[in-house]
Design an enzyme around this catalytic site. Structure first.
Site, mmCIF file in Angstrom:
data_model
loop_
_atom_site.group_PDB
_atom_site.id
_atom_site.type_symbol
_atom_site.label_atom_id
_atom_site.label_comp_id
_atom_site.label_asym_id
_atom_site.label_seq_id
_atom_site.Cartn_x
_atom_site.Cartn_y
_atom_site.Cartn_z
ATOM 1 C CB THR A 215 16.834 -69.826 66.738
ATOM 2 O OG1 THR A 215 16.675 -68.776 66.742
ATOM 3 C CG2 THR A 215 17.205 -70.786 67.743
ATOM 4 N NE ARG A 243 13.864 -60.673 72.528
ATOM 5 C CZ ARG A 243 13.900 -61.941 71.911
ATOM 6 N NH1 ARG A 243 15.001 -62.338 71.445
ATOM 7 N NH2 ARG A 243 12.786 -62.650 71.407
ATOM 8 C CB THR A 267 13.236 -72.175 66.860
ATOM 9 O OG1 THR A 267 13.522 -70.993 65.897
ATOM 10 C CG2 THR A 267 12.515 -73.131 65.991
HETATM 11 N N1 ASP Z 1 13.410 -67.799 69.698
HETATM 12 C C1 ASP Z 1 14.440 -66.748 69.242
HETATM 13 C C2 ASP Z 1 14.202 -65.404 70.232
HETATM 14 O O1 ASP Z 1 13.307 -65.087 70.477
HETATM 15 C C3 ASP Z 1 14.265 -66.388 67.683
HETATM 16 C C4 ASP Z 1 14.101 -67.637 66.892
HETATM 17 O O2 ASP Z 1 13.958 -68.756 67.325
HETATM 18 O O3 ASP Z 1 14.390 -67.364 65.594
HETATM 19 O O4 ASP Z 1 15.266 -64.993 70.501
#
Ligand code: ASP
Length: 379
Positions: A215, A243, A267
């Protein structure tokens, strides 16, 4: 992380020696992340390591230009995230991970600290820059959060660029999904329509990995003292379609408030970040009078941190490193993993993670650009 503490202690010593120096803070400041996860030293080749650092540095440079030229924190957040969304190295925009049924669904959010206005989108499949869709929701609609087809139609009506979903496809993420589903004994969907012809494993650079994170997020303070935060993601590889993670949930993965003097982008395993309301909680810990360990160092730093120039002083607050580390500690206790970037109204950037790495960087007025990947690196 250690450098931040040392810098804080040094600032405190300067503060005691010279009240004038104590007031000094950068006119603008910017911090970015490109995802946290299992990023061990040695897991990236020197070329991959260099590619990530160059991408982070280039993104910092774009944001620094915006802020140095008097642009707003919001403009910097959007401009930097657009660049990272277009970079296939990161799990946002082009290069986003796939759902279990082989689609790409983007989530994004942006927040303006001065007005505490916010915009968020989830489940976008065609909008090239989800962060711009989030900003359009914030600025041009009475709503905060639009999802799915409604969000996409709104983005189109706003004149935002649309692309074929195949634009977001990368071999690396596709192979990652296939391997993940095979390992979990789940059905593997057909290769998406319009995806480019399969390429040899050796040609995938950086090579296949199954890290689920990546992310991107930005927090910024501009010359007017305005804070902003933004985050954009493809979510978690192999997620169910529909989701939604923490990124577009205001207060979980994204939050900015000049009242609290704090902006956060997160993230990690989004479900935990939602349940712990991480981003708002860090700002609340930072802004409110709270009890914290009776360490002299923490107390002194809390007092030092208490009064951003444009705010009333509500009383001692948790130093930003304590707020962030206690919050990420809670996420870890619940079973979650990931990290945050935090920006204070004084222009102090902070990184916190409970993973072995987080792609990250920061720059402030008059300072050098700094990028880091591994948890034990100076940042
Ligand atoms: N936090 C993000 C999610 O759960 C994933 C990520 O940070 O890579 O969608």
């Amino acid at each position: 992380m250690k450098t931040g503490v040392i810098a804080g202690v040094a600032a405190l010593m300067l503060a005691m020696a010279s009240p004038v120096l104590a007031q000094e803070q950068p006119a603008w400041s910017l911090a970015i992340h490109g995802g946290a996860g299992v990023i061990e030293r040695g897991s990236l080749s020197p070329e991959q390591d260099a590619a990530y650092r160059a991408a982070l540095d280039g993104a910092l440079q774009i944001g620094a230009e915006v802020l140095d030229n008097g642009g707003s924190a919001l403009d910097a957040v959007e401009a930097v995230i657009q660049v990272l969304e277009d970079d296939p190295l990161f799990n946002a925009g082009r290069g986003a991970v796939f759902t279990a049924d082989g689609r790409i669904e983007h989530d994004a959010a942006i927040m303006d600290g001065t007005t505490r206005n916010a915009g968020a989108v989830a489940g976008l499949t065609r909008t090239r820059h989800p962060i711009s869709a989030a900003r359009a929701v914030m600025e041009n609609s009475p709503h905060v959060f639009l999802i799915g087809q409604g969000a996409e139609t709104f983005a189109r009506d706003q004149g935002l660029e649309e692309v074929d979903p195949a634009f977001f496809f990368t071999e690396r993420r596709w192979r990652g999904l296939v391997r993940q589903l095979e390992r979990e004994g789940l059905p593997v969907p057909a290769r998406p329509a319009g995806a480019p012809a399969e390429v040899a494993m050796a040609a995938i650079a950086p090579p296949l990995d199954e890290r689920k994170f990546g992310t991107v997020g930005v927090v910024a303070l501009d010359r007017e003292g305005r804070l902003a935060a933004g985050t954009s993601t493809g979510g978690m590889s192999g997620k169910r379609w529909g989701r939604v993670g923490d990124v577009p949930v205001i207060g979980a993965g994204t939050y900015a408030s000049n009242v609290e003097g704090c902006a956060v982008s997160a993230t990690g395993s989004g479900e935990y970040f939602i349940r712990a309301t991480v981003a708002r909680d860090i700002c609340a810990r930072y802004a409110w009078e709270v009890s914290y360990p009776e360490s002299e160092e923490n107390r002194a730093m809390a007092v030092e941190d208490a009064c951003p120039s444009d705010m009333a002083c509500p009383g001692p607050r948790q130093p930003v490193h304590v707020a962030a580390s206690e919050e990420i500690g809670e996420v870890g206790d619940m079973g979650g993993e990931g990290g945050v970037i935090v920006m204070t109204a004084r222009g102090q950037a902070w990184f916190e993670m409970n993973t072995s790495g987080m792609y990250r960087g920061r720059v402030a007025e008059g300072g050098n650009r700094l990028v880091a990947i591994y948890a034990d690196e100076d940042d």
